[in-house]
Design a protein around this motif. Structure first.
Motif, PDB file in Angstrom:
ATOM      1  N   MET A   1       0.824  -1.208   0.000  1.00 30.60           N
ATOM      2  CA  MET A   1       0.000   0.000   0.000  1.00 30.60           C
ATOM      3  C   MET A   1       0.855   1.254   0.000  1.00 30.60           C
ATOM      4  O   MET A   1       0.471   2.266  -0.585  1.00 30.60           O
ATOM      5  CB  MET A   1      -0.916   0.000   1.214  1.00 30.60           C
ATOM      6  CG  MET A   1      -2.001   1.058   1.083  1.00 30.60           C
ATOM      7  SD  MET A   1      -3.408   0.755   2.121  1.00 30.60           S
ATOM      8  CE  MET A   1      -2.821   1.306   3.692  1.00 30.60           C
ATOM      9  N   LEU A   2       2.045   1.171   0.627  1.00 38.05           N
ATOM     10  CA  LEU A   2       2.930   2.340   0.590  1.00 38.05           C
ATOM     11  C   LEU A   2       3.324   2.651  -0.843  1.00 38.05           C
ATOM     12  O   LEU A   2       3.436   3.804  -1.235  1.00 38.05           O
ATOM     13  CB  LEU A   2       4.181   2.077   1.432  1.00 38.05           C
ATOM     14  CG  LEU A   2       3.993   2.260   2.927  1.00 38.05           C
ATOM     15  CD1 LEU A   2       5.278   1.960   3.664  1.00 38.05           C
ATOM     16  CD2 LEU A   2       3.509   3.651   3.261  1.00 38.05           C
ATOM     17  N   LEU A   5       0.400   4.213  -2.371  1.00 39.76           N
ATOM     18  CA  LEU A   5       0.264   5.567  -1.809  1.00 39.76           C
ATOM     19  C   LEU A   5       1.229   6.530  -2.492  1.00 39.76           C
ATOM     20  O   LEU A   5       0.855   7.638  -2.893  1.00 39.76           O
ATOM     21  CB  LEU A   5       0.525   5.525  -0.299  1.00 39.76           C
ATOM     22  CG  LEU A   5       0.592   6.868   0.431  1.00 39.76           C
ATOM     23  CD1 LEU A   5      -0.689   7.670   0.230  1.00 39.76           C
ATOM     24  CD2 LEU A   5       0.852   6.667   1.921  1.00 39.76           C
ATOM     25  N   ARG A   8       0.054   7.316  -5.951  1.00 39.68           N
ATOM     26  CA  ARG A   8      -1.064   8.273  -5.977  1.00 39.68           C
ATOM     27  C   ARG A   8      -0.588   9.672  -5.601  1.00 39.68           C
ATOM     28  O   ARG A   8      -1.088  10.661  -6.129  1.00 39.68           O
ATOM     29  CB  ARG A   8      -2.143   7.827  -5.004  1.00 39.68           C
ATOM     30  CG  ARG A   8      -2.895   6.620  -5.542  1.00 39.68           C
ATOM     31  CD  ARG A   8      -4.066   6.320  -4.650  1.00 39.68           C
ATOM     32  NE  ARG A   8      -4.131   4.901  -4.366  1.00 39.68           N
ATOM     33  CZ  ARG A   8      -5.015   4.358  -3.544  1.00 39.68           C
ATOM     34  NH1 ARG A   8      -5.889   5.132  -2.904  1.00 39.68           N
ATOM     35  NH2 ARG A   8      -5.030   3.071  -3.340  1.00 39.68           N
ATOM     36  N   ASN A   9       0.376   9.734  -4.690  1.00 41.74           N
ATOM     37  CA  ASN A   9       0.900  11.052  -4.318  1.00 41.74           C
ATOM     38  C   ASN A   9       1.510  11.768  -5.513  1.00 41.74           C
ATOM     39  O   ASN A   9       1.412  12.985  -5.634  1.00 41.74           O
ATOM     40  CB  ASN A   9       1.953  10.911  -3.224  1.00 41.74           C
ATOM     41  CG  ASN A   9       1.314  10.733  -1.861  1.00 41.74           C
ATOM     42  OD1 ASN A   9       0.177  11.151  -1.650  1.00 41.74           O
ATOM     43  ND2 ASN A   9       2.020  10.108  -0.952  1.00 41.74           N
ATOM     44  N   ARG A  12      -1.104  13.709  -7.412  1.00 43.18           N
ATOM     45  CA  ARG A  12      -1.918  14.677  -6.709  1.00 43.18           C
ATOM     46  C   ARG A  12      -2.018  15.963  -7.471  1.00 43.18           C
ATOM     47  O   ARG A  12      -3.043  16.626  -7.496  1.00 43.18           O
ATOM     48  CB  ARG A  12      -1.278  15.010  -5.365  1.00 43.18           C
ATOM     49  CG  ARG A  12      -1.717  14.105  -4.313  1.00 43.18           C
ATOM     50  CD  ARG A  12      -1.210  14.650  -3.022  1.00 43.18           C
ATOM     51  NE  ARG A  12      -1.438  13.672  -2.016  1.00 43.18           N
ATOM     52  CZ  ARG A  12      -1.404  13.935  -0.728  1.00 43.18           C
ATOM     53  NH1 ARG A  12      -1.110  15.144  -0.305  1.00 43.18           N
ATOM     54  NH2 ARG A  12      -1.637  12.997   0.135  1.00 43.18           N
ATOM     55  N   GLU A 360       0.689  16.985   6.673  1.00 40.05           N
ATOM     56  CA  GLU A 360       0.390  15.571   6.487  1.00 40.05           C
ATOM     57  C   GLU A 360       1.561  14.709   6.971  1.00 40.05           C
ATOM     58  O   GLU A 360       1.359  13.692   7.632  1.00 40.05           O
ATOM     59  CB  GLU A 360       0.167  15.355   4.998  1.00 40.05           C
ATOM     60  CG  GLU A 360      -0.649  14.151   4.680  1.00 40.05           C
ATOM     61  CD  GLU A 360      -0.947  14.151   3.199  1.00 40.05           C
ATOM     62  OE1 GLU A 360      -1.608  15.103   2.727  1.00 40.05           O
ATOM     63  OE2 GLU A 360      -0.485  13.218   2.538  1.00 40.05           O
ATOM     64  N   MET A 363       1.451  14.708  10.667  1.00 37.34           N
ATOM     65  CA  MET A 363       0.442  13.778  11.168  1.00 37.34           C
ATOM     66  C   MET A 363       0.954  12.343  11.094  1.00 37.34           C
ATOM     67  O   MET A 363       0.849  11.573  12.057  1.00 37.34           O
ATOM     68  CB  MET A 363      -0.839  13.966  10.338  1.00 37.34           C
ATOM     69  CG  MET A 363      -2.022  13.127  10.760  1.00 37.34           C
ATOM     70  SD  MET A 363      -2.013  11.462  10.089  1.00 37.34           S
ATOM     71  CE  MET A 363      -2.319  11.797   8.365  1.00 37.34           C
ATOM     72  N   LEU A 364       1.544  11.978   9.931  1.00 35.42           N
ATOM     73  CA  LEU A 364       2.016  10.596   9.755  1.00 35.42           C
ATOM     74  C   LEU A 364       3.097  10.251  10.774  1.00 35.42           C
ATOM     75  O   LEU A 364       3.116   9.162  11.343  1.00 35.42           O
ATOM     76  CB  LEU A 364       2.554  10.402   8.329  1.00 35.42           C
ATOM     77  CG  LEU A 364       1.472  10.282   7.249  1.00 35.42           C
ATOM     78  CD1 LEU A 364       2.084  10.333   5.850  1.00 35.42           C
ATOM     79  CD2 LEU A 364       0.681   8.988   7.428  1.00 35.42           C
ATOM     80  N   MET A 369       4.575   6.874  11.873  1.00 37.09           N
ATOM     81  CA  MET A 369       5.338   6.498  10.684  1.00 37.09           C
ATOM     82  C   MET A 369       6.772   6.959  10.919  1.00 37.09           C
ATOM     83  O   MET A 369       7.024   8.148  11.105  1.00 37.09           O
ATOM     84  CB  MET A 369       4.755   7.198   9.464  1.00 37.09           C
ATOM     85  CG  MET A 369       5.331   6.716   8.153  1.00 37.09           C
ATOM     86  SD  MET A 369       4.412   7.501   6.819  1.00 37.09           S
ATOM     87  CE  MET A 369       4.716   6.424   5.481  1.00 37.09           C
ATOM     88  N   ARG A 373      10.552   5.338   6.809  1.00 38.79           N
ATOM     89  CA  ARG A 373       9.388   5.117   5.940  1.00 38.79           C
ATOM     90  C   ARG A 373       9.014   6.397   5.199  1.00 38.79           C
ATOM     91  O   ARG A 373       8.687   6.363   4.010  1.00 38.79           O
ATOM     92  CB  ARG A 373       8.198   4.636   6.763  1.00 38.79           C
ATOM     93  CG  ARG A 373       8.272   3.171   7.088  1.00 38.79           C
ATOM     94  CD  ARG A 373       6.870   2.619   7.274  1.00 38.79           C
ATOM     95  NE  ARG A 373       6.864   1.187   7.276  1.00 38.79           N
ATOM     96  CZ  ARG A 373       6.801   0.443   8.399  1.00 38.79           C
ATOM     97  NH1 ARG A 373       6.748   1.038   9.577  1.00 38.79           N
ATOM     98  NH2 ARG A 373       6.782  -0.858   8.322  1.00 38.79           N
TER      99      ARG A 373
END
Ligand SMILES: Nc1ncnc2c1ncn2[C@@H]1O[C@H](COP(=O)(O)OP(=O)(O)OP(=O)(O)O)[C@@H](O)[C@H]1O
Ligand SMILES: [Mg+2]
Lengths: 470, 227
Positions: A1-2, A5, A8-9, A12, A360, A363-364, A369, A373
């Protein structure tokens, strides 16, 4: 998923990412094309040079190399026996090589005259196939034959100017007003360009003259086959000896300097004119199956004939071997410049992307995280970005090179300039797999290196600060 | 044993010219299963206290224990990893990754914990169900209301199976009804599943739902009572 992710980043901000993708693609294409062009050029130059000019191996009497004196010959048969029994040799040709003054009724110039046996010469040289007019030395004539380069023929003024009907038609189609006026010169022959231009000036009105006189003169040029050329040599006893030849053929290579200098005549004509010992030659030129093979064969021959000078193509013309290295070097410089530009684009994009997502990342990191990572996520984004551009660039340049490797790219408008320095104006781009991989690797490495700084920026952030609500 | 113990904690911000004493001499214990509000006027130190409890910041003096670990003994990536496995966070905003769906946002934290993919999917669906968003599992945050986004953040915090969940003004950006709804869900999770919540708030209606209220003023505990 990373992984997904990160992917997808990247998308953006599609516009911003597309700009980088396109930049990478074009950069790669530019780098690959530049390398391929230089490479194709150098290869062709080496091939042309070997085929038309120097062949793979040359054998001489070592003394001949000092001053090219006509009496410094060596026995052909003893060497020929070795050559016949050596593997990897395509053909060889025994030659006489003398300097001569050439004279026509209107000009003179210095030539290097090669006395050759046409059959053997054909087996090693491309020149007999480079004739633009006439034939090579095979015909049986009372007057001896000579084959000249186009440039030499021009310098010796072995040309005439004549307006034929087809040329009149061609120019009338371009400019109807010309038709009546140039018609007056139809069928007349001029022995020099200046006479022809004068005649044109007489019949054309000034504006048409200014615009068309030169192009018309260019297309009216024709060479005087069978025109007489008197060659004057120094014989082996030191006297001067003159003899008349007739021009049977005119060749043209992509090297103007060569065309201006080298002339071919029959072996026996020179042998008798300058008095060569029977069975002797000045030079043996050898064509082998491959460039690298030739170097090995030269060593073997050298060992077998210690009293002779045996040189392979890279020794005869070291600058040619240098071209290859220099070409690679130039290509690399170009690639490095492109990579620098790319690096700036990527740094800028990744930096913007990191700064936009400051909270963001905060937050991670707050929820757990860890830095490695976060780091690998940003790296992955950058790699995806460059890889997308890289794949596009590879497709683009592969297609480009595929097409032009067959048709060649014609730098016709600068043809004269290229040919003056010995390069053909049509280039067949060619790139080795290893250069291809190298460039691709460098592009991706640039992508990774360029994102180190933005990634570091993200790692330095303090999640608590980043998350603080103002 | 209390799951949180705060011993003689001061927090002094020294980084600008003026020294700011954000917290002074805080002593506090939180038991498993509490539903505790931290209240106080703006600047009284609520965020500072929650950051210290969550290991996002370190006290100037004193020490803090979470479970059986003293936080001052953890550094760098060990501390980040401790947060990952022991503490759930719900922030006032910027909780979610916009390019991931609600389900993926919940899954992400479990992936960081190393939970296998299959189990992740199941737990994510389960947790979103608990906050009433089973049908929005495939929606991206932009398609969710502010209240729904905060509920996804709660689901994510739950999915990490933390010892407790910290929420700094989780309702600050929500309208009355959404705030009410979020609190209701948190309360229910607390009552039926025993999840420990510590949250700060300005909102009197939110305060009234808390069982324990710790009131801060000028960085000191002014009162601490059960209601
Ligand atoms: N990083 C910092 N650097 C300097 N001073 C800070 C920092 N963070 C907070 N402060 C100060 O510490 C004090 C307590 O701030 P804190 O954010 O904890 O209050 P709060 O109760 O959360 O307020 P609010 O209700 O406005 O969120 C304030 O005076 C604030 O200005
Ligand atoms: Mg606050």
């Amino acid at each position: 998923m990373l992984v997904s992710l990160s992917w997808r980043n990247v998308w953006r901000n599609p516009t911003r990412s597309m700009v980088v993708v396109v930049a990478v693609a074009l950069g790669l294409w530019g780098g690959v094309t530049a390398m391929a062009l230089i490479n194709g050029w150098v290869k062709q130059r080496i091939a042309d040079s070997i085929q038309n000019e120097i062949s793979h191996i040359q054998i001489h009497n070592p003394d001949f190399l000092l001053n090219e004196e006509v009496d410094k010959t060596f026995n052909f048969d003893s060497v020929a026996a070795t050559l016949e029994s050596t593997e990897g040799i395509v053909g060889f040709s025994g030659r006489l090589k003398v300097f001569a003054m050439a004279q026509t009724d209107r000009a003179n110039s210095g030539l290097v005259v090669l006395g050759v046996r046409p059959g053997s010469e054909r087996s090693i040289s491309g020149i007999p196939n480079k004739l633009i007019l006439g034939s090579f030395l095979e015909g049986d004539f009372n007057t001896p034959s000579i084959v000249l380069g186009k440039k030499a023929a021009e310098e010796l003024k072995l040309v005439t100017y004549e307006l034929t009907d087809s040329i009149i038609q061609k120019f009338s189609a371009k400019e109807p007003k010309l038709s009546m006026e140039i018609q007056k010169l139809s069928g007349k022959r001029y022995k020099s360009r200046s006479d022809f231009i004068k005649a044109l000036k007489w019949v054309l009105e000034p504006t048409l003259f200014n615009q068309y006189s030169e192009p018309i003169a260019d297309s009216c040029i024709s060479f005087r086959l069978n025109g007489p050329v008197v060659l004057t040599f120094q014989t082996s006893s030191g006297e001067l000896h003159s003899e008349m030849f007739r021009v049977r053929g005119i060749y043209r290579t992509s090297n103007t300097a060569f065309d201006a200098r080298m002339a071919y005549v029959n072996f026996e004509n020179i042998a008798s004119a300058v008095n060569i010992q029977p069975g002797h030659v000045h030079e043996i030129a050898i064509l082998c199956k491959g460039n690298t093979e030739a170097v090995n064969i030269a060593e073997v021959l050298s060992a077998a004939h210690k009293n002779l000078s045996v040189r392979s193509w890279n020794e005869i013309s070291p600058e040619i071997a240098l071209y290859a290295a220099f070409g690679d070097f130039m290509g690399m410089i170009y690639v490095v410049i492109i990579l620098f530009a790319l690096a700036f684009g990527i740094i800028n994009t990744m930096m913007m992307s990191v700064l936009e997502r400051y909270r963001e990342f905060g937050m991670l990191m707050a929820i757990g995280m860890n830095r490695s990572r976060v780091f690998s996520m940003i790296m992955m984004e950058s790699v995806f970005l460059t890889l997308t551009g890289g794949v596009a660039g590879i497709l683009l340049s592969t297609g480009f090179i595929r097409i032009f490797a067959r048709t060649g790219i014609d730098f016709g408008m600068w043809a004269e300039g290229f040919e003056a320095i010995g390069y053909s104006s049509v280039v067949y781009p060619e790139i080795t797999i290893s250069n291809y991989l190298l460039i691709t690797f460098l592009v991706i490495a640039t992508g990774i290196l360029a994102s180190l700084w933005p990634a570091r920026r993200a790692l330095k952030l303090n999640p608590m600060q980043a998350l603080r609500v103002e | 044993m209390a799951i949180i113990e705060v011993v003689n904690v001061d927090k002094i911000y020294n980084d600008s010219e003026v020294k700011v004493t954000a917290l002074s001499n805080i002593n506090l214990k939180v038991e498993k299963g509490e539903f505790t509000a931290i209240v106080g006027p703006s600047g009284s130190g609520k965020t500072t206290l929650l950051n210290l409890l969550g290991g996002l910041d370190t006290p100037t003096n004193g020490k803090i224990r979470v479970g059986d670990v003293w936080l001052n003994e953890l550094k760098g990536s060990k501390l980040i990893d401790f947060r990952l496995r022991n503490i759930g966070f719900v922030f006032q905003s910027y909780n979610l990754i916009p390019v991931l769906t609600a389900g993926e946002n919940v899954e992400l934290i479990m992936q960081l914990q190393g939970v296998p993919a299959k189990l992740r999917k199941q737990v994510a669906a389960d947790m979103l169900g608990k906050v009433g968003l089973a049908d929005r599992i495939n929606s991206r945050p932009a398609k969710l209301s502010g209240g729904q986004q905060q509920r996804v953040a709660v689901a994510r915090a739950l999915a990490s199976k933390p010892q407790f969940i910290l929420a700094d003004e989780p309702t600050a950006n929500l309208d009355g009804k959404a705030a009410e709804n979020l609190l209701q869900i948190m309360e229910q999770l607390n009552q039926t599943e025993g999840v420990t919540f510590i949250f700060s708030t300005h909102d009197q209606r939110v305060v009234s739902r808390a069982r324990r209220v710790i009131q801060l003023e000028d960085g000191k505990i002014k009162s601490d009572f059960l209601q």
